[in-house]
Design a protein around this motif. Structure first.
Motif, mmCIF file in Angstrom:
data_model
loop_
_atom_site.group_PDB
_atom_site.id
_atom_site.type_symbol
_atom_site.label_atom_id
_atom_site.label_comp_id
_atom_site.label_asym_id
_atom_site.label_seq_id
_atom_site.Cartn_x
_atom_site.Cartn_y
_atom_site.Cartn_z
ATOM 1 N N GLU A 443 0.684 -1.208 -0.003
ATOM 2 C CA GLU A 443 -0.173 0.102 0.145
ATOM 3 C C GLU A 443 0.958 1.370 -0.078
ATOM 4 O O GLU A 443 0.484 2.357 -0.016
ATOM 5 N N GLY A 444 2.294 1.182 0.106
ATOM 6 C CA GLY A 444 3.051 2.310 -0.068
ATOM 7 C C GLY A 444 3.024 3.035 -1.236
ATOM 8 O O GLY A 444 3.365 2.257 -2.368
ATOM 9 N N LEU A 445 2.997 4.202 -1.171
ATOM 10 C CA LEU A 445 3.047 4.805 -2.630
ATOM 11 C C LEU A 445 4.495 5.193 -3.025
ATOM 12 O O LEU A 445 4.672 5.373 -4.267
ATOM 13 N N ASP A 446 5.415 5.028 -2.216
ATOM 14 C CA ASP A 446 6.753 5.068 -2.747
ATOM 15 C C ASP A 446 7.183 3.982 -3.815
ATOM 16 O O ASP A 446 8.225 4.156 -4.522
ATOM 17 N N ARG A 447 6.591 2.770 -3.480
ATOM 18 C CA ARG A 447 6.926 1.943 -4.430
ATOM 19 C C ARG A 447 5.769 1.394 -5.455
ATOM 20 O O ARG A 447 5.854 0.732 -6.721
ATOM 21 N N SER A 448 4.447 1.440 -5.094
ATOM 22 C CA SER A 448 3.494 0.961 -5.661
ATOM 23 C C SER A 448 3.261 1.286 -7.263
ATOM 24 O O SER A 448 3.467 2.442 -7.482
ATOM 25 N N GLU A 449 2.979 0.476 -8.119
ATOM 26 C CA GLU A 449 2.754 0.827 -9.499
ATOM 27 C C GLU A 449 1.663 0.263 -9.949
ATOM 28 O O GLU A 449 1.346 -0.990 -9.898
ATOM 29 N N LEU A 450 0.946 1.085 -11.081
ATOM 30 C CA LEU A 450 -0.207 0.484 -11.626
ATOM 31 C C LEU A 450 0.232 0.565 -13.140
ATOM 32 O O LEU A 450 0.378 1.449 -13.960
ATOM 33 N N PHE A 451 0.013 -0.576 -13.930
ATOM 34 C CA PHE A 451 0.444 -0.912 -15.223
ATOM 35 C C PHE A 451 -1.287 -0.949 -15.688
ATOM 36 O O PHE A 451 -1.875 -1.814 -15.480
ATOM 37 N N ILE A 452 -1.096 -0.063 -16.863
ATOM 38 C CA ILE A 452 -2.443 -0.113 -17.608
ATOM 39 C C ILE A 452 -1.951 -0.744 -18.651
ATOM 40 O O ILE A 452 -1.405 -0.257 -19.531
ATOM 41 N N VAL A 453 -2.558 -1.723 -19.094
ATOM 42 C CA VAL A 453 -2.222 -2.888 -20.190
ATOM 43 C C VAL A 453 -3.188 -2.983 -21.254
ATOM 44 O O VAL A 453 -4.354 -2.823 -20.984
ATOM 45 N N GLU A 454 -2.468 -2.979 -22.541
ATOM 46 C CA GLU A 454 -3.426 -3.234 -23.572
ATOM 47 C C GLU A 454 -3.713 -4.452 -23.836
ATOM 48 O O GLU A 454 -2.919 -5.388 -24.021
ATOM 49 N N GLY A 455 -4.887 -4.865 -23.509
ATOM 50 C CA GLY A 455 -5.439 -6.104 -24.056
ATOM 51 C C GLY A 455 -5.394 -7.176 -23.088
ATOM 52 O O GLY A 455 -4.539 -7.381 -22.184
ATOM 53 N N ASP A 456 -6.505 -8.198 -22.884
ATOM 54 C CA ASP A 456 -6.316 -9.347 -21.987
ATOM 55 C C ASP A 456 -5.268 -10.409 -22.300
ATOM 56 O O ASP A 456 -4.946 -10.889 -21.281
ATOM 57 N N SER A 457 -4.925 -10.283 -23.762
ATOM 58 C CA SER A 457 -3.568 -11.313 -24.012
ATOM 59 C C SER A 457 -2.401 -10.946 -23.340
ATOM 60 O O SER A 457 -1.682 -11.893 -22.793
ATOM 61 N N ALA A 458 -2.087 -9.575 -23.233
ATOM 62 C CA ALA A 458 -0.934 -9.240 -22.658
ATOM 63 C C ALA A 458 -1.132 -9.264 -21.035
ATOM 64 O O ALA A 458 -0.069 -9.488 -20.437
ATOM 65 N N LEU A 459 -2.255 -9.057 -20.883
ATOM 66 C CA LEU A 459 -2.614 -9.328 -19.133
ATOM 67 C C LEU A 459 -1.924 -10.629 -18.743
ATOM 68 O O LEU A 459 -1.277 -10.632 -17.555
ATOM 69 N N GLY A 460 -2.300 -11.629 -19.370
ATOM 70 C CA GLY A 460 -1.931 -12.925 -18.862
ATOM 71 C C GLY A 460 -0.272 -13.149 -18.725
ATOM 72 O O GLY A 460 0.262 -13.648 -17.795
#
Length: 680
Positions: A443-460
């Motif tokens: 939950e620490g903002l100093d390290r946490s990253e959100l990747f917005i990924v294109e497509g469900d295939s790349a998500l896997g």
């Protein structure tokens, strides 16, 4: 206490305070007298000089203070104005129809609080002079406030001048027995108000000169604006306009009961007819902040008053009526509020009237009750004409304004709902978060990253490549909505846009709270092709319009996935060998060619054909990790506000509602097109 003793005993009653604010107020009491001459059409230039010895000098080319003796007191006009409270030219008879100094005490108060005050008046073909010490008339033996002083009334004449030459010069030294030692006049505040006054009186020149510059040439600046408050409104506006500057002008009358001195010398309550003139300039812009400045007889009223009450009431009433008339608000929808109407609004509200009722000598709030009714009527009628106009250009502009206000109301309601549900929770605790979100444990903002990924295939693949401790994933399906030409309501209805706002958890638009963001970084991870660049631009446009603080804080990044992978052959596997010892990744066709030429020169061989990635989904998890996601090896491109602003401009050009600029762009770019690249 008689005369000016009360002023010296309780200076705060007259100038607010004895610090820098009170000293600046004294200066403006003198300047306002010159401004009143300009309001009456008798003055075209005012010079303000801040001398090196701490004194302030104000010069104007107005009519000059009267120098004749006043019959009742036997005092000259200069001495009367400078030594008697409520003896100014505005206090009663009709020297001015509207003025800023309405209490008739300004000059005498400044005189009472000055260690020395010198007055020179050009009038009647002569220059008349007089000096005062702490409000007492007399003569100084030398220059400066500490020179020997002899008390005594009367004007001195200092030579002849041309009969048409008129004007007043006042120089005063603040009394340090009254004012704090550190009290000083800030140049920036003087320049700001001088500029403001020049805007309010078209054609008036105000020159400021500061000689308190040790070892450097004096600072000098002049202000003159012929466009009036319409030009002032454009100057104040911080954003791109979505409506022209609208100018509403009108007047109204009202009766006021005031005490009037009768022939017997008694004060008798009398009904007096007053006229109040209204002049308002306003425009709406694409931003979220509102800027409303109000003035009474060119005196700023920073805390508003009855004229602002009438202005705001007219705005809300007329806009709500028009929104319902145009069906932008349904019958059961809540009415829009003042905050919705004023989103992106820049306005200058001015009224002029004789003897307005102010709350205190500092004149920060207008109390004249009739101003509310008259301003509301003038603004309401003329704003309704604009919003209901049938002229083609005005109709489109009015529609744009109404849509913006309706969208602001929707955004406010949506933000309220978001604030109730979007707090930092993990995916198991919160059913409000999108089901496709793959959250991280930290939950620490100093390290946490959100990747917005294109497509469900790349998500896997990304699930296997990520570090689940601090890297979260949110997949989006292809290209999101182009928010550049969509309303706030459409944006919130779009599943992908709503999911991004929901996951980041800090609201949108003017309600965006950077401290509430759930992740320290947001990384846009799209394919390294044209479609990926398109998706990245759409996402940046969303962030630029609705989550700009994230960009301003430097917390939005673009991942840099490779385009090719070169697999070297005949590479000995050594213990501790790094991945790049066997594989080389390149990020463009030009880089690929350069790399192959360098390998060929070194006699290195590689496996043919070179692998070209069509998308992130084609990469193995270890390849995605070592090139794009692992902080030890990856490259990130930080997105700045100007990058996002450029993306928004390109989208506005290529996909916006304006056809003409897009046509010009295509026509101008046709000559640069390589015809060999066209398929048919």
């Amino acid at each position: 206490m008689e005369g000016l003793e009360a002023v010296r005993k309780r200076p705060g009653m007259y100038i607010g305070s004895t610090d820098s604010r009170g000293l600046t107020h004294c200066m403006w009491e003198i300047i306002d007298n010159s401004v009143d001459e300009a309001l009456g059409g008798f003055c075209t230039r005012i010079d303000v000089v801040l001398h090196a010895d701490g004194s302030v000098e104000v010069r104007d080319n107005g009519r000059g203070i009267p120098v004749d003796a006043e019959p009742k007191s036997g005092l000259t006009g200069v001495e009367l104005v400078m030594t008697k409270l409520h003896a100014g030219g505005k206090f009663g008879s009709g020297s001015y129809t509207a003025s800023g100094g309405l209490h008739g005490v300004g000059a005498s108060v400044v005189n009472a609080l000055s260690a020395r005050l010198d007055v020179e008046v050009d009038r009647g073909g002569r220059t008349h002079a007089m000096s005062f010490r702490r409000g007492i008339p007399g003569r100084f033996a030398d220059a400066g406030p500490d020179a020997a002083f002899t008390a005594g009334s009367g004007l001195d004449q200092r030579g002849k001048i041309a009969k048409k030459t008129t004007g007043t010069r006042i120089r005063f030294w603040a009394d340090r027995q009254i004012f704090l030692k550190e009290a000083d006049i800030a140049r920036e505040s003087l320049l700001e108000r001088a500029r403001q006054t020049a805007f309010l009186i078209p054609g008036l020149t105000i020159a400021v000169r500061d000689e308190r510059t040790e070892g450097e040439p004096p600072y000098a600046e002049e202000f003159r604006f012929d466009g009036g408050i319409g030009e002032f409104c454009s100057f104040l506006a911080p954003d791109e306009a979505i409506s022209p500057v609208l100018r509403f002008q009108g007047s109204g009358t009202f009766n006021e009961t005031v005490p009037v001195l009768d022939e017997m010398g008694h004060m008798t309550p009398t009904d007096v007819a007053r006229t109040l003139d209204v002049d308002v300039a306003l425009r709406w812009g694409s931003g979220y902040e509102s800027t409303v400045r109000s003035f009474v007889n060119v005196i700023a009223t920073p805390k508003g008053g009855t004229h602002i009450t009438g202005f705001e009431r007219a705005l809300v009433r007329v806009v709500n009526d028009q929104l319902r008339a145009t069906k932008l608000l349904k019958a059961n929808d809540d009415a829009v509020t003042k905050e919705d109407v004023q989103e992106g609004l820049t306005a200058v509200v001015t009224v002029r009237l004789p003897e307005p009722q102010f709350e205190g000598q500092t004149k920060e709030i207008l109390g004249t009750s009739a101003a509310s009714r008259i301003v509301s009527a003038v603004v309401g009628n003329q704003l309704r004409e604009f919003l209901s106009s049938t002229k083609r250009a005005e109709k489109q502009q009015a529609r744009t304004v109404l849509e913006k206000i309706a969208n602001a109301a929707k955004a406010r309601l949506a933000a309220r709902q978001q604030r109730e549900t979007q707090r930092r929770k993990n995916a198991l605790e919160s059913s409000a978060l999108p089901a496709k979100l793959v959250d991280c444990r930290s939950e620490g903002l100093d390290r946490s990253e959100l990747f917005i990924v294109e497509g469900d295939s790349a998500l896997g693949t990304a699930k296997l490549a990520r570090d689940s401790e601090f890297q979260a994933l949110l997949p989006i399906r292809g290209k999101i909505l182009n928010v550049q030409k969509s309303s706030v309501g459409d944006m919130l209805k779009n599943a992908e846009c709503a999911a991004i706002l929901q996951v980041i958890g800090a609201g949108s638009g003017r309600t965006f709270d950077l401290d509430a963001a759930r992740y320290g970084r947001v990384i846009l991870m799209a394919d390294a092709d044209v479609d990926g660049a398109h998706i990245r631009c759409l996402l940046l446009t969303l962030f630029y319009r609705y989550m700009r603080p994230m960009l301003e804080a430097g917390r939005v990044y673009a991942a840099v996935p490779p385009l090719h992978r070169i697999e070297l052959t005949n590479v000995r596997k050594k213990r501790g060998a790094k991945p790049e010892d066997r594989y080389i990744y390149t990020y463009s066709d030009a880089e690929l060619q350069r790399t192959l030429l360098e390998l060929e020169k070194k006699g290195r061989s590689w496996k043919e054909p070179v692998q070209r990635y069509k998308g992130l989904g084609e990469m193995d998890a270890d390849q995605l990790a070592e090139t794009t996601m692992d902080p030890r090896y990856r490259t990130l491109r930080r997105i700045r506000v100007d990058h996002a602003e450029e993306a928004a401009k390109v989208f506005d050009l290529l996909m916006g509602n304006e056809v003409a600029p897009r046509r010009r762009f295509i026509a101008n770019g046709a000559q640069e097109l390589d015809l060999d690249r066209i398929d048919t």
